[in-house]
Design a protein around this motif. Structure first.
Motif, mmCIF file in Angstrom:
data_model
loop_
_atom_site.group_PDB
_atom_site.id
_atom_site.type_symbol
_atom_site.label_atom_id
_atom_site.label_comp_id
_atom_site.label_asym_id
_atom_site.label_seq_id
_atom_site.Cartn_x
_atom_site.Cartn_y
_atom_site.Cartn_z
ATOM 1 N N GLY A 204 0.810 -1.209 0.000
ATOM 2 C CA GLY A 204 0.000 0.000 0.000
ATOM 3 C C GLY A 204 0.842 1.257 0.000
ATOM 4 N N ALA A 205 1.962 1.242 0.738
ATOM 5 C CA ALA A 205 2.844 2.408 0.772
ATOM 6 C C ALA A 205 3.429 2.680 -0.607
ATOM 7 C CB ALA A 205 3.955 2.194 1.795
ATOM 8 N N LEU A 206 3.784 1.632 -1.323
ATOM 9 C CA LEU A 206 4.322 1.808 -2.673
ATOM 10 C C LEU A 206 3.217 2.195 -3.651
ATOM 11 C CD1 LEU A 206 6.860 -1.170 -2.918
ATOM 12 C CD2 LEU A 206 7.220 1.149 -2.071
ATOM 13 N N GLY A 207 2.060 1.568 -3.495
ATOM 14 C CA GLY A 207 0.953 1.856 -4.397
ATOM 15 C C GLY A 207 0.402 3.262 -4.262
ATOM 16 N N ALA A 208 0.662 3.914 -3.135
ATOM 17 C CA ALA A 208 0.165 5.270 -2.919
ATOM 18 C C ALA A 208 0.965 6.318 -3.680
ATOM 19 C CB ALA A 208 0.176 5.595 -1.430
ATOM 20 N N VAL A 209 2.127 5.924 -4.208
ATOM 21 C CA VAL A 209 2.968 6.871 -4.957
ATOM 22 C C VAL A 209 2.283 7.203 -6.275
ATOM 23 C CG1 VAL A 209 5.203 7.179 -6.085
ATOM 24 C CG2 VAL A 209 5.066 6.021 -3.870
ATOM 25 N N THR A 210 2.170 8.478 -6.590
ATOM 26 C CA THR A 210 1.464 8.880 -7.809
ATOM 27 C C THR A 210 2.407 9.086 -8.994
ATOM 28 O OG1 THR A 210 1.559 11.195 -7.110
ATOM 29 C CG2 THR A 210 -0.402 9.934 -6.508
ATOM 30 N N LYS A 211 3.682 9.343 -8.720
ATOM 31 C CA LYS A 211 4.655 9.460 -9.807
ATOM 32 C C LYS A 211 5.150 8.065 -10.188
ATOM 33 C CE LYS A 211 6.189 14.200 -9.050
ATOM 34 N NZ LYS A 211 7.322 15.110 -8.686
ATOM 35 N N PRO A 212 5.749 7.909 -11.380
ATOM 36 C CA PRO A 212 6.241 6.582 -11.780
ATOM 37 C C PRO A 212 7.224 6.018 -10.766
ATOM 38 C CG PRO A 212 6.240 8.062 -13.665
ATOM 39 C CD PRO A 212 5.914 8.908 -12.458
ATOM 40 N N ALA A 229 7.975 -15.825 -3.253
ATOM 41 C CA ALA A 229 8.520 -14.648 -3.923
ATOM 42 C C ALA A 229 7.607 -14.201 -5.059
ATOM 43 C CB ALA A 229 9.920 -14.952 -4.456
ATOM 44 N N VAL A 230 7.118 -15.142 -5.839
ATOM 45 C CA VAL A 230 6.219 -14.805 -6.953
ATOM 46 C C VAL A 230 4.941 -14.173 -6.423
ATOM 47 C CG1 VAL A 230 4.833 -15.786 -8.821
ATOM 48 C CG2 VAL A 230 7.215 -16.521 -8.512
ATOM 49 N N GLU A 231 4.434 -14.685 -5.321
ATOM 50 C CA GLU A 231 3.240 -14.098 -4.721
ATOM 51 C C GLU A 231 3.512 -12.666 -4.253
ATOM 52 O OE1 GLU A 231 0.217 -14.854 -0.925
ATOM 53 O OE2 GLU A 231 1.587 -16.446 -1.572
ATOM 54 N N ALA A 232 4.657 -12.442 -3.615
ATOM 55 C CA ALA A 232 5.011 -11.098 -3.156
ATOM 56 C C ALA A 232 5.161 -10.141 -4.334
ATOM 57 C CB ALA A 232 6.307 -11.146 -2.351
ATOM 58 N N LEU A 233 5.794 -10.600 -5.399
ATOM 59 C CA LEU A 233 5.963 -9.759 -6.583
ATOM 60 C C LEU A 233 4.622 -9.467 -7.247
ATOM 61 C CD1 LEU A 233 9.186 -11.474 -7.898
ATOM 62 C CD2 LEU A 233 9.009 -9.076 -7.190
ATOM 63 N N GLY A 234 3.736 -10.441 -7.242
ATOM 64 C CA GLY A 234 2.395 -10.209 -7.780
ATOM 65 C C GLY A 234 1.658 -9.148 -6.987
ATOM 66 N N ARG A 235 1.824 -9.164 -5.660
ATOM 67 C CA ARG A 235 1.183 -8.153 -4.816
ATOM 68 C C ARG A 235 1.693 -6.759 -5.173
ATOM 69 N NH1 ARG A 235 2.321 -10.219 0.150
ATOM 70 N NH2 ARG A 235 0.441 -11.477 -0.006
ATOM 71 N N LEU A 236 3.008 -6.668 -5.411
ATOM 72 C CA LEU A 236 3.581 -5.384 -5.790
ATOM 73 C C LEU A 236 3.137 -4.963 -7.188
ATOM 74 C CD1 LEU A 236 7.164 -5.987 -4.394
ATOM 75 C CD2 LEU A 236 5.446 -4.429 -3.455
ATOM 76 N N HIS A 237 3.113 -5.914 -8.109
ATOM 77 C CA HIS A 237 2.697 -5.615 -9.480
ATOM 78 C C HIS A 237 1.278 -5.044 -9.514
ATOM 79 C CE1 HIS A 237 2.176 -6.163 -13.812
ATOM 80 N NE2 HIS A 237 1.047 -6.774 -13.553
ATOM 81 N N ARG A 238 0.414 -5.581 -8.683
ATOM 82 C CA ARG A 238 -0.984 -5.130 -8.689
ATOM 83 C C ARG A 238 -1.145 -3.702 -8.179
ATOM 84 N NH1 ARG A 238 -1.526 -10.609 -7.434
ATOM 85 N NH2 ARG A 238 -1.548 -10.264 -5.178
ATOM 86 N N THR A 239 -0.134 -3.175 -7.490
ATOM 87 C CA THR A 239 -0.203 -1.783 -7.045
ATOM 88 C C THR A 239 0.139 -0.809 -8.164
ATOM 89 O OG1 THR A 239 2.118 -1.555 -6.359
ATOM 90 C CG2 THR A 239 0.560 -2.538 -4.757
ATOM 91 N N GLY A 240 0.685 -1.314 -9.262
ATOM 92 C CA GLY A 240 1.115 -0.454 -10.356
ATOM 93 C C GLY A 240 2.601 -0.191 -10.382
#
Length: 335
Positions: A204-212, A229-240
């Motif tokens: 959520g902290a990463l996903g809240a960033v509005t700039k690239p 690891a793949v699950e963690a990366l998927g969670r990050l990917h879904r944040t944008g």
């Protein structure tokens, strides 16, 4: 140490000494004394996630080779340097490295979830590296605010994802509020070495960033992309967050066509675009990992026809004296 509460929780389960490694079956008893000597100079840390990947029956296991201390680390070759990327001469204030005109590094802490035996910052990082104190962090952020030529802020360290989501989010918000900063980048081992730290709060902290925002994930072997690891990366990917992969060419880890191909394919399956393959930096005690550039070029030529262009990283080498990275190729006949 403020801001790394999740690191404190994990440390109870992380193997941090030669004795820990021997008790876990990751180090022969007769190697414990030599490994302990290494540990007095360079920090040891093997997370449960990494320990689970190691094949204890294989004395040449490529995961173990990256993390288990070896007596050769105490031997410094003539060409090796304490600060091989020359961070120190390019440090205008504590916590900042400014080597290129348009981008700069922010090192908010010098602790990592694991300590790689080939790390180019091995003389600086460690379990007691801690975080930048508030005055130093304010000084570093003030430098970014004043230096309006900076377009890209790169969080590294240590491992920025070791910070608590609250602290990391606050740093990212400060940086993205600066009008001249267009891109944010984070370099981390956490998603593969300690995927349990990629919590919904961190995502959520990463996903809240509005700039690239780009996250460069450091992994050197296909087996590092475990299901967790793949699950963690998927969670990050879904944040944008855009996921990029960086690796180091290492003897005994990925110095074969098959190993590199498997690594790049594993990255893509995990939604990570291979970005950089680094030639090893000459840090003290790392010579056993060195692969000559000519061999690296030959390996990449062999891999090129076997993988998609999406799997192709840039092979780079750090120039001496902090002059930055240069692409190495390979070149092809007729080009």
């Amino acid at each position: 140490m403020p801001g790394i509460s999740s690191h404190r929780i994990m440390s109870a389960r992380t193997l941090r000494s030669a004795a820990d490694l021997a008790h876990a079956g990751l180090l022969p008893a007769d190697a414990m004394e030599a490994a302990a000597r290494v540990g007095t100079r360079y920090s040891i840390a093997v997370t449960p996630a990494v320990a689970a990947l190691i094949d204890r029956a294989d004395p040449a296991d490529p995961i173990a080779r990256q993390y288990i201390p070896h007596p050769a680390e105490l031997l410094t070759a003539p060409h090796e340097q304490e600060d091989p990327t020359a961070d120190a001469p390019f440090t205008p204030v504590e916590g900042v490295v400014h080597r290129y005109p348009g981008r700069a590094l922010l090192k908010p802490l010098l602790a990592c979830p694991v300590y790689c035996r080939f790390c180019f910052r091995r003389e600086a990082v460690g379990a007691d590296g801690g975080v930048l104190g508030e005055p130093a962090l304010e000084g570093a952020l003030g430098w970014f605010q004043r230096t309006t030529t900076i377009r890209e802020a790169i969080l590294t360290g240590g491992d920025p994802l070791m910070l608590s989501p609250r602290r990391l989010g606050a740093i990212l918000r400060r940086l993205e509020a600066m009008p001249h900063i267009e891109l944010l980048r984070i370099h981390s081992r956490v998603p593969v070495a300690a995927p349990d730290l990629v919590t919904p709060a961190l995502a959520g902290a990463l996903g809240a960033v509005t700039k690239p925002l780009y996250l460069c994930v450091h992994a050197n072997h296909a087996r590092e992309f475990s299901s967790a690891a793949v699950e963690a990366l998927g969670r990050l990917h879904r944040t944008g967050v855009v996921l990029l992969g960086q690796s180091v060419l290492l003897r005994g880890v990925n110095d074969s066509t098959e190993a590199l191909e498997a690594l790049f394919r594993a990255m893509l399956r995990a939604r990570v675009k291979p970005y950089y393959l680094h030639q090893l930096d000459p840090a003290p005690g790392t010579a056993r990992f060195a692969v000559p550039v000519e061999e690296g070029l030959a390996l990449l030529r062999a891999v090129r026809g076997r993988v998609s262009g999406l799997a192709w990283p840039t092979y780079v080498q750090e120039r001496p004296g902090g002059a930055g990275k240069v692409p190495l190729g390979p070149a092809y006949a007729g080009s």
